[in-house]
Write an enzyme that holds these catalytic residues in place. Sequence first.
Site, PDB file in Angstrom:
ATOM      1  N   HIS A  72      -6.104  -2.040  -1.141  1.00  0.00           N
ATOM      2  CA  HIS A  72      -5.902  -0.655  -1.570  1.00  0.00           C
ATOM      3  C   HIS A  72      -7.062   0.235  -1.116  1.00  0.00           C
ATOM      4  CE1 HIS A  72      -2.786   1.210  -4.254  1.00  0.00           C
ATOM      5  NE2 HIS A  72      -3.619   2.234  -4.182  1.00  0.00           N
ATOM      6  N   LYS A  91       2.996  -4.988  -0.202  1.00  0.00           N
ATOM      7  CA  LYS A  91       1.685  -4.468   0.210  1.00  0.00           C
ATOM      8  C   LYS A  91       0.650  -4.716  -0.890  1.00  0.00           C
ATOM      9  CE  LYS A  91      -0.574  -0.186   1.738  1.00  0.00           C
ATOM     10  NZ  LYS A  91      -1.694  -0.199   0.760  1.00  0.00           N
ATOM     11  N   SER A  94       4.367   7.839   0.797  1.00  0.00           N
ATOM     12  CA  SER A  94       3.955   7.395  -0.527  1.00  0.00           C
ATOM     13  C   SER A  94       4.908   7.913  -1.602  1.00  0.00           C
ATOM     14  CB  SER A  94       2.544   7.898  -0.824  1.00  0.00           C
ATOM     15  OG  SER A  94       2.187   7.656  -2.178  1.00  0.00           O
ATOM     16  N   THR A 132       4.130  -1.735  -3.413  1.00  0.00           N
ATOM     17  CA  THR A 132       2.700  -1.934  -3.675  1.00  0.00           C
ATOM     18  C   THR A 132       2.530  -2.785  -4.925  1.00  0.00           C
ATOM     19  OG1 THR A 132       2.029   0.121  -2.599  1.00  0.00           O
ATOM     20  CG2 THR A 132       0.535  -0.779  -4.257  1.00  0.00           C
TER      21      THR A 132
END
Length: 389
Positions: free
Chosen positions: A275, A251, A127, A176
């Site tokens: 998420h 994503k 991340s 993301t």
Amino acid sequence: MGIALYFLLSPSLLLLLSIVDSSLLSVHDYHRAARAKLPREVLDYFEGGALDEIALRENTAGWERLKLYYHVLAGIGDRDLRTTILGQSISMPIGVAPTAFHKLANEVGEIATAKAARAVGTVFILSSLSNTPMESVFPEARSPRWFQLYIYKDRGISGELVRRAEAAGAEAIVLTVDAPGLGTRERDMRNRFTLPEGLTVANVAPLGKAHLPEVRGSGLAAYVHDHFKSDLGFEDLDWLCGWTRLPVVVKGVCRGDDARRAAEHGAKAVVVSNHGGRQLDTAPATCDALPYVVDAVGDLCEVYVDGGIQRGSDVLKAIALGARAVLVGRPILWGLCVGGEEGAANVLGILRRELDEAMLLCGCAKLQDVDQALLKPGGDSRDRSRVVL
């Protein structure tokens, strides 16, 4: 026990707490053990979802609703769980999703998670919001190792993160796209969630964005509001694909049209994800969205899915619906909390064992044998729209 006290525990006591109990047989067992160990505000951060947490619950319930119409007399011997993602080999179609702040679960943090993924031979995704800088983490991960990216308001920050990820050994960038702002997480607001002293958003520390602000509500929500680009558009995907030499994975999609457009704009894979139920509450369960995304993208890109995966049979169902692989987030955190690197590796091993068992009992020797016929009593795999979800 508050966050500050948690991090003042002696190393010997932390070691004692990390011993893996042989009674931990499932993801649920690890979750229960983590619940007993973590400070309330940390547990709520890891465990919680947006608003009424409907999407959070539905992610898991969706996989439970799907039934497996198994084959018998299939003559199945050894099973082969190996597959590839973006051309890279992994030992099973189960990878480590990007999740933030691993040092809230274990003092070794993301390095322990990377080593766990390496031990079982699967993909590790780091991340952006890690407590450990990428330069320290990626050398501990095997290939494939990917880096998850948010687009900051200052695009220069995102660009610098990508360049550093490339230099550190990342092999793909996972963009993301479902967090232009942070969904309201009432648990975090009540707890006034922030990082304890000594922990930072390590990857952006050199860029002056290391700390969550002290606010009346969620410090993370305030951080996202202050720093993340809220008007994300396909031009940002175009920029990223042009900026990096690495393949880009998008994503956070839940619609077929968005997924196909992402592929047309250069994405090599998409992840069907809401998420973890932490953004838009009442978003569809990922198992419900997955077939439409698979149909829409066709052969344009690979499709992965996350959200609510608790059992190896859930993985089998995801493969049957057309996913190439699944990503797991919270289960890894539960393992990390309870047993560090060994605990995270054990969780992955449990899911692998359960998937292998489900394949045997469904009459599938290899992943290519898993198709949508397993989800239909008549065994007809031609029309995905008729699957009862």
